[in-house]
Design a protein around this motif. Structure first.
Motif, short mmCIF file in Angstrom:
data_model
loop_
_atom_site.label_atom_id
_atom_site.label_comp_id
_atom_site.label_asym_id
_atom_site.label_seq_id
_atom_site.Cartn_x
_atom_site.Cartn_y
_atom_site.Cartn_z
N LEU A 138 27.39 34.97 30.44
CA LEU A 138 28.57 34.45 31.13
C LEU A 138 28.92 33.05 30.62
CD1 LEU A 138 30.65 34.66 33.45
CD2 LEU A 138 28.92 33.63 34.92
N ILE A 139 27.91 32.21 30.47
CA ILE A 139 28.14 30.86 29.97
C ILE A 139 28.71 30.91 28.55
CG2 ILE A 139 27.00 28.70 29.30
CD1 ILE A 139 25.04 29.22 31.62
N ALA A 140 28.16 31.76 27.71
CA ALA A 140 28.64 31.88 26.33
C ALA A 140 30.08 32.39 26.29
CB ALA A 140 27.73 32.81 25.54
N LEU A 162 41.36 26.09 23.11
CA LEU A 162 41.61 24.79 22.49
C LEU A 162 42.06 24.95 21.04
CD1 LEU A 162 38.68 22.64 23.91
CD2 LEU A 162 41.09 22.49 24.50
N PHE A 163 41.47 25.90 20.33
CA PHE A 163 41.89 26.15 18.95
C PHE A 163 43.33 26.64 18.89
CE2 PHE A 163 42.29 29.04 15.30
CZ PHE A 163 42.05 28.13 14.28
N PHE A 192 35.70 31.26 25.38
CA PHE A 192 37.10 31.30 25.82
C PHE A 192 37.73 29.92 25.75
CE2 PHE A 192 40.15 30.71 29.30
CZ PHE A 192 41.12 31.62 28.92
N VAL A 193 37.02 28.90 26.22
CA VAL A 193 37.55 27.53 26.21
C VAL A 193 37.76 27.05 24.77
CG1 VAL A 193 37.02 25.13 26.80
CG2 VAL A 193 36.65 26.93 28.48
#
Length: 71
Positions: free
Chosen positions: A30-32, A42-43, A37-38
Protein backbone atom coordinates in the motif's frame (compact mmCIF):
# COMPACT_ATOMS: atom_id res chain seq x y z
CA UNK A 1 -6.65 0.70 26.98
CA UNK A 2 -4.64 2.97 24.70
CA UNK A 3 -1.58 2.31 22.62
CA UNK A 4 0.71 3.73 25.33
CA UNK A 5 -0.45 1.19 27.89
CA UNK A 6 0.14 -1.67 25.47
CA UNK A 7 3.78 -0.67 24.85
CA UNK A 8 4.74 0.24 28.45
CA UNK A 9 6.21 -3.10 29.52
CA UNK A 10 7.89 -3.96 26.22
CA UNK A 11 11.61 -3.56 25.46
CA UNK A 12 12.75 -0.61 23.35
CA UNK A 13 13.63 -2.77 20.34
CA UNK A 14 10.05 -4.03 20.07
CA UNK A 15 8.69 -0.48 19.96
CA UNK A 16 11.30 1.00 17.63
CA UNK A 17 12.35 -1.94 15.40
CA UNK A 18 9.92 -4.86 15.45
CA UNK A 19 6.65 -2.91 15.17
CA UNK A 20 7.80 -0.66 12.27
CA UNK A 21 9.22 -3.70 10.43
CA UNK A 22 5.90 -5.50 10.84
CA UNK A 23 4.01 -2.41 9.66
CA UNK A 24 6.22 -2.20 6.56
CA UNK A 25 5.71 -5.90 5.93
CA UNK A 26 1.92 -5.66 6.21
CA UNK A 27 1.38 -2.26 4.57
CA UNK A 28 4.43 -2.20 2.27
CA UNK A 29 2.45 -2.74 -0.91
CA UNK A 30 0.00 0.00 0.00
CA UNK A 31 2.80 2.40 0.90
CA UNK A 32 4.63 1.62 -2.35
CA UNK A 33 1.52 2.15 -4.45
CA UNK A 34 0.74 5.48 -2.76
CA UNK A 35 4.34 6.67 -3.21
CA UNK A 36 4.29 5.51 -6.84
CA UNK A 37 1.03 7.36 -7.47
CA UNK A 38 2.37 10.59 -5.93
CA UNK A 39 5.65 10.37 -7.89
CA UNK A 40 3.75 9.66 -11.13
CA UNK A 41 1.42 12.58 -10.50
CA UNK A 42 4.32 14.94 -9.80
CA UNK A 43 6.04 13.76 -12.99
CA UNK A 44 2.90 14.41 -15.05
CA UNK A 45 2.56 17.87 -13.51
CA UNK A 46 6.20 18.61 -14.35
CA UNK A 47 5.72 17.45 -17.96
CA UNK A 48 2.57 19.58 -18.25
CA UNK A 49 4.35 22.68 -16.94
CA UNK A 50 7.26 22.09 -19.33
CA UNK A 51 4.91 21.69 -22.31
CA UNK A 52 2.96 24.84 -21.44
CA UNK A 53 6.23 26.75 -20.98
CA UNK A 54 7.49 25.48 -24.34
CA UNK A 55 4.24 26.47 -26.02
CA UNK A 56 4.44 29.98 -24.56
CA UNK A 57 8.08 30.24 -25.69
CA UNK A 58 7.25 29.14 -29.25
CA UNK A 59 4.29 31.52 -29.51
CA UNK A 60 6.33 34.48 -28.24
CA UNK A 61 9.36 33.61 -30.39
CA UNK A 62 7.70 33.00 -33.77
CA UNK A 63 4.69 35.31 -33.66
CA UNK A 64 5.14 39.06 -33.55
CA UNK A 65 3.99 40.87 -30.45
CA UNK A 66 1.59 43.06 -32.48
CA UNK A 67 -0.57 39.98 -33.21
CA UNK A 68 -1.11 39.30 -29.52
CA UNK A 69 -2.78 42.66 -28.97
CA UNK A 70 -5.64 41.77 -31.32
CA UNK A 71 -6.89 39.01 -29.02
Amino acid sequence: MGAREVFIGLPWWVKWIAVPVLALFVFGGLIASVVGFVVGLLFKILVFVALVGGLIYVVRKFFPSSDRGSW
